[in-house]
Design a protein around this motif. Structure first.
Motif, PDB file in Angstrom:
ATOM      1  N   ALA A 154      32.203  16.013   6.735  1.00  3.98           N
ATOM      2  CA  ALA A 154      33.468  15.289   6.548  1.00  3.98           C
ATOM      3  C   ALA A 154      34.404  16.126   5.676  1.00  3.98           C
ATOM      4  O   ALA A 154      34.074  17.246   5.308  1.00  3.98           O
ATOM      5  CB  ALA A 154      33.209  13.919   5.947  1.00  3.98           C
ATOM      6  N   PRO A 155      35.537  15.599   5.344  1.00  7.76           N
ATOM      7  CA  PRO A 155      36.453  16.372   4.497  1.00  7.76           C
ATOM      8  C   PRO A 155      36.117  16.178   3.022  1.00  7.76           C
ATOM      9  O   PRO A 155      36.954  15.766   2.226  1.00  7.76           O
ATOM     10  CB  PRO A 155      37.821  15.782   4.859  1.00  7.76           C
ATOM     11  N   HIS A 188      30.284  20.699  -3.113  1.00 10.80           N
ATOM     12  CA  HIS A 188      29.660  20.744  -4.444  1.00 10.80           C
ATOM     13  C   HIS A 188      29.500  19.330  -5.016  1.00 10.80           C
ATOM     14  O   HIS A 188      28.430  18.978  -5.514  1.00 10.80           O
ATOM     15  CB  HIS A 188      30.485  21.615  -5.397  1.00 10.80           C
ATOM     16  N   LEU A 189      30.551  18.523  -4.925  1.00  9.37           N
ATOM     17  CA  LEU A 189      30.463  17.154  -5.435  1.00  9.37           C
ATOM     18  C   LEU A 189      29.455  16.339  -4.637  1.00  9.37           C
ATOM     19  O   LEU A 189      28.722  15.513  -5.192  1.00  9.37           O
ATOM     20  CB  LEU A 189      31.835  16.483  -5.418  1.00  9.37           C
ATOM     21  N   PHE A 229      25.138  14.828   4.476  1.00  9.15           N
ATOM     22  CA  PHE A 229      25.513  16.131   5.014  1.00  9.15           C
ATOM     23  C   PHE A 229      25.693  16.163   6.523  1.00  9.15           C
ATOM     24  O   PHE A 229      25.917  17.216   7.097  1.00  9.15           O
ATOM     25  CB  PHE A 229      24.487  17.192   4.569  1.00  9.15           C
ATOM     26  N   SER A 230      25.620  14.993   7.170  1.00 12.11           N
ATOM     27  CA  SER A 230      25.866  14.949   8.613  1.00 12.11           C
ATOM     28  C   SER A 230      27.346  15.140   8.873  1.00 12.11           C
ATOM     29  O   SER A 230      28.179  14.536   8.201  1.00 12.11           O
ATOM     30  CB  SER A 230      25.426  13.599   9.198  1.00 12.11           C
TER      31      SER A 230
END
Length: 181
Positions: free
Chosen positions: A131-132, A136-137, A177-178
């Motif tokens: 996604a946008p 890191h976050l 993380f998809s």
């Protein structure tokens, strides 16, 4: 180090005096102070050893994992949970006592989290953007979830099953993380 590993896990950092450490280790106070500036410095050394060993275990698992995002997530999480729980003292020091120690380990804890965040970012870098969102976050967020699961394993009554911890952590990481369709 061995005495600290045992005593800092139980009865805990706050309840462990230098005298008790020295008695458990069968050394004099003088010998202790020749090696460490205080019990805080010893806690930091024990914590850093646990972190280094866990980073090594997870890195090795990631190198040996199937070259898919799912494969890497499952291998990394399984390796971390297996490492942390193989010796309950490790899980307790890395996830409970590190927080209970107050400011003693704030910087060391932050370095550990950053190291794991880089590992997560690197392991997911070759795959589509999740996604946008700032990768890191996102890594920090899923690491926080994994830490809370391990705190529940250490302190929970009844203690959750390890397979449940792995399953939930894999679910959280995989969803996070998809790529967005």
């Amino acid at each position: 180090m061995s005495a600290a590993y045992t005593l800092y896990a139980k009865p805990g950092f706050a309840s462990t005096t230098i005298e008790r450490l020295c008695s458990e280790a069968r050394i004099s106070n003088r010998a202790f102070y020749e090696c460490f500036g205080g019990r805080e410095e010893l806690l930091q050394a024990v914590h850093e050893r646990c972190v280094e060993e866990s980073l090594t275990a997870v890195s090795k698992a990631l190198q040996e994992a199937p070259n898919t995002l799912d494969g890497r997530i499952k291998a990394g999480i399984h390796a971390y949970i297996e490492f942390a729980t193989a010796d309950p003292r490790r899980a307790r020091i890395m996830h409970v006592e590190v927080r209970r120690s107050g400011d003693v380990l704030t910087a060391a804890r932050q370095r550990a989290v950053e190291s794991f965040a880089r590992l997560v970012e690197d392991a997911s870098a070759d795959y589509p953007e999740p996604a946008p969102l700032n990768r890191h976050l996102l890594a920090l967020a899923v690491i926080g979830a994994l830490q809370e699961l391990l705190i529940e394993w250490v302190l929970g009554e009844p203690q959750p099953e390890l397979d449940d911890l792995v399953g939930v952590a894999v679910h959280v990481f995989s969803r996070a993380f998809s790529p967005v369709s």
